[in-house]
Write a protein that holds these residues in place. Structure first.
Motif, mmCIF file in Angstrom:
data_model
loop_
_atom_site.group_PDB
_atom_site.id
_atom_site.type_symbol
_atom_site.label_atom_id
_atom_site.label_comp_id
_atom_site.label_asym_id
_atom_site.label_seq_id
_atom_site.Cartn_x
_atom_site.Cartn_y
_atom_site.Cartn_z
ATOM 1 N N GLY A 1 -0.784 -27.159 3.798
ATOM 2 C CA GLY A 1 -0.926 -27.317 2.551
ATOM 3 C C GLY A 1 -0.962 -28.524 1.920
ATOM 4 N N LEU A 2 -0.278 -29.524 2.918
ATOM 5 C CA LEU A 2 -0.388 -31.044 2.446
ATOM 6 C C LEU A 2 -1.800 -31.665 2.680
ATOM 7 N N PHE A 3 -2.286 -31.124 3.958
ATOM 8 C CA PHE A 3 -3.488 -31.549 4.231
ATOM 9 C C PHE A 3 -4.803 -31.319 3.471
ATOM 10 N N TYR A 4 -4.432 -30.068 3.064
ATOM 11 C CA TYR A 4 -5.632 -29.558 2.191
ATOM 12 C C TYR A 4 -5.479 -30.401 0.457
ATOM 13 N N SER A 5 -4.136 -30.672 0.199
ATOM 14 C CA SER A 5 -4.333 -31.435 -1.047
ATOM 15 C C SER A 5 -4.399 -32.826 -0.973
ATOM 16 N N GLY B 1 -12.264 -29.649 14.003
ATOM 17 C CA GLY B 1 -12.890 -28.237 13.332
ATOM 18 C C GLY B 1 -12.295 -27.963 11.872
ATOM 19 N N CYS B 2 -12.628 -27.126 11.424
ATOM 20 C CA CYS B 2 -12.257 -26.629 9.969
ATOM 21 C C CYS B 2 -11.246 -25.721 10.184
ATOM 22 N N PRO B 3 -10.002 -26.059 9.700
ATOM 23 C CA PRO B 3 -8.765 -25.431 9.795
ATOM 24 C C PRO B 3 -8.788 -24.089 9.177
ATOM 25 N N GLU B 4 -9.840 -23.956 8.130
ATOM 26 C CA GLU B 4 -9.960 -22.562 7.337
ATOM 27 C C GLU B 4 -10.792 -21.442 8.245
ATOM 28 N N CYS B 5 -11.988 -21.927 8.297
ATOM 29 C CA CYS B 5 -13.036 -21.230 8.868
ATOM 30 C C CYS B 5 -13.150 -21.137 10.431
ATOM 31 N N LEU B 6 -12.506 -22.353 11.147
ATOM 32 C CA LEU B 6 -12.424 -22.484 12.554
ATOM 33 C C LEU B 6 -13.764 -22.769 13.001
ATOM 34 N N ARG B 7 -14.528 -23.091 12.128
ATOM 35 C CA ARG B 7 -15.948 -23.791 12.631
ATOM 36 C C ARG B 7 -15.622 -24.970 13.501
ATOM 37 N N GLU C 1 -13.870 -41.818 4.400
ATOM 38 C CA GLU C 1 -14.593 -40.702 3.523
ATOM 39 C C GLU C 1 -13.670 -39.405 4.127
ATOM 40 N N ILE C 2 -13.776 -38.408 3.401
ATOM 41 C CA ILE C 2 -13.357 -37.213 3.692
ATOM 42 C C ILE C 2 -14.449 -36.299 4.137
ATOM 43 N N ALA C 3 -14.515 -35.526 5.472
ATOM 44 C CA ALA C 3 -15.461 -34.984 5.603
ATOM 45 C C ALA C 3 -15.015 -33.414 5.407
ATOM 46 N N TYR C 4 -15.857 -32.698 4.880
ATOM 47 C CA TYR C 4 -15.715 -31.170 4.375
ATOM 48 C C TYR C 4 -16.564 -30.207 5.182
ATOM 49 N N CYS C 5 -16.088 -28.995 5.358
ATOM 50 C CA CYS C 5 -16.903 -28.056 6.040
ATOM 51 C C CYS C 5 -18.098 -27.767 5.450
ATOM 52 N N GLU C 6 -19.130 -27.458 6.073
ATOM 53 C CA GLU C 6 -20.373 -26.958 5.286
ATOM 54 C C GLU C 6 -20.216 -25.708 4.780
ATOM 55 N N LYS C 7 -19.591 -24.964 5.773
ATOM 56 C CA LYS C 7 -19.507 -23.585 5.372
ATOM 57 C C LYS C 7 -18.325 -23.262 4.065
ATOM 58 N N CYS C 8 -17.015 -23.716 4.193
ATOM 59 C CA CYS C 8 -16.189 -23.077 3.053
ATOM 60 C C CYS C 8 -15.738 -24.414 2.477
ATOM 61 N N LYS C 9 -16.311 -25.417 2.587
ATOM 62 C CA LYS C 9 -16.158 -26.858 1.853
ATOM 63 C C LYS C 9 -14.548 -27.119 1.693
ATOM 64 N N LYS C 10 -13.618 -26.777 2.891
ATOM 65 C CA LYS C 10 -12.535 -27.366 3.245
ATOM 66 C C LYS C 10 -12.472 -28.589 3.846
ATOM 67 N N LYS D 1 -10.524 -31.533 10.233
ATOM 68 C CA LYS D 1 -9.628 -32.285 10.720
ATOM 69 C C LYS D 1 -9.663 -32.217 12.266
ATOM 70 N N PRO D 2 -9.221 -33.238 13.130
ATOM 71 C CA PRO D 2 -9.030 -32.618 14.520
ATOM 72 C C PRO D 2 -8.087 -31.596 14.814
ATOM 73 N N LYS D 3 -8.339 -30.956 15.950
ATOM 74 C CA LYS D 3 -7.867 -29.611 16.084
ATOM 75 C C LYS D 3 -6.353 -29.643 16.658
ATOM 76 N N VAL D 4 -5.370 -30.365 15.707
ATOM 77 C CA VAL D 4 -4.029 -30.323 16.181
ATOM 78 C C VAL D 4 -3.566 -29.166 15.174
ATOM 79 N N VAL D 5 -2.600 -28.389 15.870
ATOM 80 C CA VAL D 5 -1.905 -27.330 14.997
ATOM 81 C C VAL D 5 -1.016 -27.735 14.037
ATOM 82 N N PHE D 6 -1.073 -27.328 12.598
ATOM 83 C CA PHE D 6 -0.350 -27.877 11.711
ATOM 84 C C PHE D 6 0.586 -26.604 11.320
ATOM 85 N N TYR D 7 1.685 -26.936 10.880
ATOM 86 C CA TYR D 7 2.645 -25.848 10.328
ATOM 87 C C TYR D 7 1.804 -25.053 9.254
#
Ligand code: APR
Length: 288
Positions: A70-74, A144-150, A165-174, A177-183
């Motif tokens: 949640g903090l990462f998204y905000s 990868g994208c934490p939301e759609c897993l792309r 700069e923030i990189a956003y997913c082309e598909k779901c706009k989230k 980030k690096p694929k480390v598992v967050f809570y």
């Protein structure tokens, strides 16, 4: 009575004898951030660990909040800033004796699986075969994208991170980030696919972890009753609080052995007591 009915008066000596006579052929490792502190990477829950550092730096309400999705998204910029510092640190780090010991035993063909919570990839730098490693909390060197897993290219993400700069997913706009598992995120499928290996181990060596985090902390509880569980850690820990088969070191009939100390010091003692000093030094020299 215990599993084999025999009391284990000196568990450490029994482990050393089994190791040096190659009687343990399905060893699993269960590791956490404590095996990388000697490489200069802080752990999470020690007083000067990442929880304390990030909570203070970002003025967070609770220690683990920095690693909550949640903090990462905000505030994706917080983790991007963190990655800039950690990525450089990890790239310059060398594997510790605890990592190299895993590679050394892999080379001897004695390791069934390495389950790690760490994302630094030092196991690979220590010569552990990738196919034997389960990175239960992901890897920092894939994106990868934490939301759609792309999946995304980590080098492209790094460019954005270093350009602030923030990189956003082309598909779901989230934000990606690096694929480390967050809570709040699922563990990778590879963790569940390889979980069964823990039920086939003859000795689980648990190193540098508080065993605070579910479901990873279920691993020790799934070691067969007649197999050894060896904890090498600065402090005694016991694993998932709600399960029955927690680590119990004061029962001489249980094959649970606690060796308190810094992982690198304990590993060196085990190597020396097994008569592997020269062989291990030769192995380590390949990774200087
Ligand atoms: N030698 C032995 N033990 C050590 C050393 C060392 N050099 N350094 C630290 N330790 C011990 C600490 O005393 C502690 O018991 O290692 C343990 C590290 O525990 P944590 O900091 O909680 O790290 P870890 O168990 O890996 O955390 C698990 O929590 O936030 C999540 O996803 C994150 O993967 C992480 C998970």
């Amino acid at each position: 009575m215990g599993n084999d009915g025999e009391p284990h008066k000196n568990k450490y000596e029994e482990i050393i004898n089994l190791l040096k006579t190659n009687q343990l052929k399905n060893i699993t490792f269960i590791t956490g951030a404590g095996i990388s502190t000697a490489a200069g990477i802080p752990d999470f829950r020690s007083s000067n660990g990442l929880f304390a550092q990030t909570q203070k730096k970002y003025n967070l309400s609770n220690p683990a909040q920095f690693f909550q999705i949640g903090l990462f998204y905000s505030h994706p910029e917080y983790f991007y800033d963190f990655c800039k510092n950690v990525e450089k640190q990890i790239n310059s780090c060398k594997p510790t004796k605890a990592h190299l010991f895993q590679g050394f035993l892999c080379q001897k063909g004695l390791v069934r699986r390495i389950f790690t919570q760490n994302v630094d990839g030092l196991e690979i730098k220590a010569g552990c075969p990738k196919e034997l490693c389960t990175f239960a909390h992901g890897r920092i060197d894939v994106a990868g994208c934490p939301e759609c897993l792309r999946d995304y290219d980590i080098e492209e993400l790094k460019k954005k991170i270093y350009n602030d700069e923030i990189a956003y997913c082309e598909k779901c706009k989230k934000p990606i980030k690096p694929k480390v598992v967050f809570y709040g995120e699922y563990l990778p499928q590879s963790y569940f696919d390889s979980f069964a290996d823990i039920t086939k181990t003859d000795c689980a060596i648990i190193m540098g972890t508080s065993l605070e985090v579910y479901p990873f902390n279920r691993l020790p509880c799934n070691v067969p009753n007649d197999s050894w569980r060896v904890l090498i850690n600065l402090v005694k820990v016991s694993g998932a609080f709600f399960t029955t088969n927690r680590l119990k070191f004061d029962n001489e009939y249980k094959k649970d052995c606690f060796i308190q100390g810094y992982t690198d010091d304990v590993i060196q003692k085990i190597v020396d007591d097994c008569g592997w000093t020269n062989e291990f030094n030769e192995y380590c020299s390949k990774f200087k």
